[in-house]
Design an enzyme around this catalytic site. Structure first.
Site: not given
Ligand code: NAD
Length: 360
Positions: A141, A247
């Site tokens: 990310y 996630d």
């Protein structure tokens, strides 16, 4: 105790659930004679509307001044096609990075009262009590190079997954410490059969494990872990993994808990300029545009995040337990929102918040 808390309600149902979480925080502070100072800031889509920036400088300053930050959720459908820099979610990555909160703790518990809300068979999930520790400030990310380049058939999207030894070691140590105070079992999740980042991850985890001989360590590949979480979630105590794996797998935890609206989270590990620990607390769910503004959102994940804040940022264990017990008693009384599929008419967001305050 003096508690200085920043609230960042954000967008959509973030605003609705944060309102109830704040009411619960006020109630618990009154009950236990703590002094609470609340400040509100802008993050996400609402911040873009008001300042042009999803994570305004003012918010960065406010969160570094506060003892702890309570966040709702960000995201508005109108920004779905905006460039990454101008999306509400950029604010989320910005605040996590600014605070340096590298460990995201996502507890998943199956409450007896909710066992029928899960699509999984009761005997599989009954007694589930695990914590997913997700690395939060590194990995794909944040890695560079990233972006979309070229045109036509040559148009190419690039992201980079990268981890340093230090990044892996600190989050692993945090997870081992948590496991040490629970059932002393840690599962490290990786994809070391394919990814070099995972091979380094596994190597560093093994090294850190030497500091924790009392904790049993297992390595599990992320694809197998996804399967085991629904086949036999009770085998897990603490799980540690890189950012994107965490996630994805923690949303699977929502199926175990009955609804994504139930899941709290705590992001910890960062320090303020004065050296004090800093924490960021938020429900796992997003801004849920499909139900936003309708007083239907389940506020219990946000309220559970208040309990986590009391525990991790302020060390107020009795107060944290009181909030968790209040959540449990509200669930046992069947006072829940529609996502938990109650047998009688569902309550609204503010009715559930009120019920938790009453139980306190
Ligand atoms: P979401 O979590 O917002 O919603 C997924 C589904 O779960 C929806 O059907 C929603 O109605 C339901 N749901 C979520 N929270 C609920 C609650 N408290 N009570 C009852 N039902 C609930 O995920 P999404 O739809 O993938 O994303 C919507 C927006 O939120 C996107 O813009 C996304 O980027 C953003 N998002 C933000 C965060 C965050 O702020 N931490 C996390 C995830 C997604």
């Amino acid at each position: 105790m003096q508690l200085n808390v920043l609230t960042l309600p954000g967008d959509g149902i973030g605003i609705e659930v944060t309102r109830e979480a704040v009411r619960v925080l006020e109630t618990v502070c009154r009950k236990y004679n703590h002094s609470l100072t609340l400040t509100e800031g802008l993050l996400g889509g609402i911040a873009i509307h008001k300042t042009g920036n999803p994570f305004p400088d003012d918010t960065a300053r406010l969160c570094l001044d506060a003892d702890a930050t309570l966040m709702g959720a960000v995201g508005l459908p109108e920004f779905d096609n905006a460039p990454p820099e101008k999306r509400p979610e950029k604010g989320l990555l910005g605040i996590r990075r600014a605070l340096g909160v590298y460990a995201n703790l996502r507890p998943v518990r199956t409450y007896k009262a909710l066992i029928d809300s899960s699509p999984l068979k009761n005997h599989l999930i009954e007694g589930t009590d695990l914590i997913i520790v997700r690395e939060l400030t590194g990995g794909i990310y944040y890695g560079t190079p990233r972006g979309i380049t070229g045109e036509g058939d040559e148009e190419r999207g690039t992201n980079t997954m990268t981890y340093s030894r230090a990044e892996i070691a600190r989050v692993t140590r945090m997870a081992f410490n948590l496991a040490r105070n629970r059932r002393k079992k840690l599962a490290s999740v990786d994809k070391s059969n394919v990814l070099e980042t995972s091979q380094l991850w596994r190597k560093v985890v093994v090294e850190v494990a030497a500091e924790f001989p009392d904790v049993e360590l297992e390595h599990i590949l992320v694809d197998n872990c996804a399967m085991q979480l629904v086949l036999n979630p009770k085998r897990f105590d603490v799980l540690v993994m890189e950012n994107m794996f965490g996630d994805i797998l923690s949303d699977e935890g929502a199926v175990l808990a009955g609804s994504i609206g139930m899941l709290p989270s705590a992001s910890i590990g960062g320090r303020r300029p004065n050296g004090a620990w800093v924490g960021l607390y938020e429900p796992v769910h997003g801004s849920a545009p499909d139900i936003a503004g309708r007083n239907k959102a389940n506020p219990l994940g946000a309220i559970g995040s208040v309990a986590a804040m009391l525990e991790y940022s302020f060390g107020l264990m009795a107060e944290a337990a009181a909030v968790n017990n209040a959540i449990e008693s509200v669930l046992n009384a069947g006072k829940v929102t529609a996502d938990l599929k109650p047998k009688t008419a569902p309550l609204t967001t503010d009715q559930v918040g009120q019920a938790v305050c009453d139980a306190l």
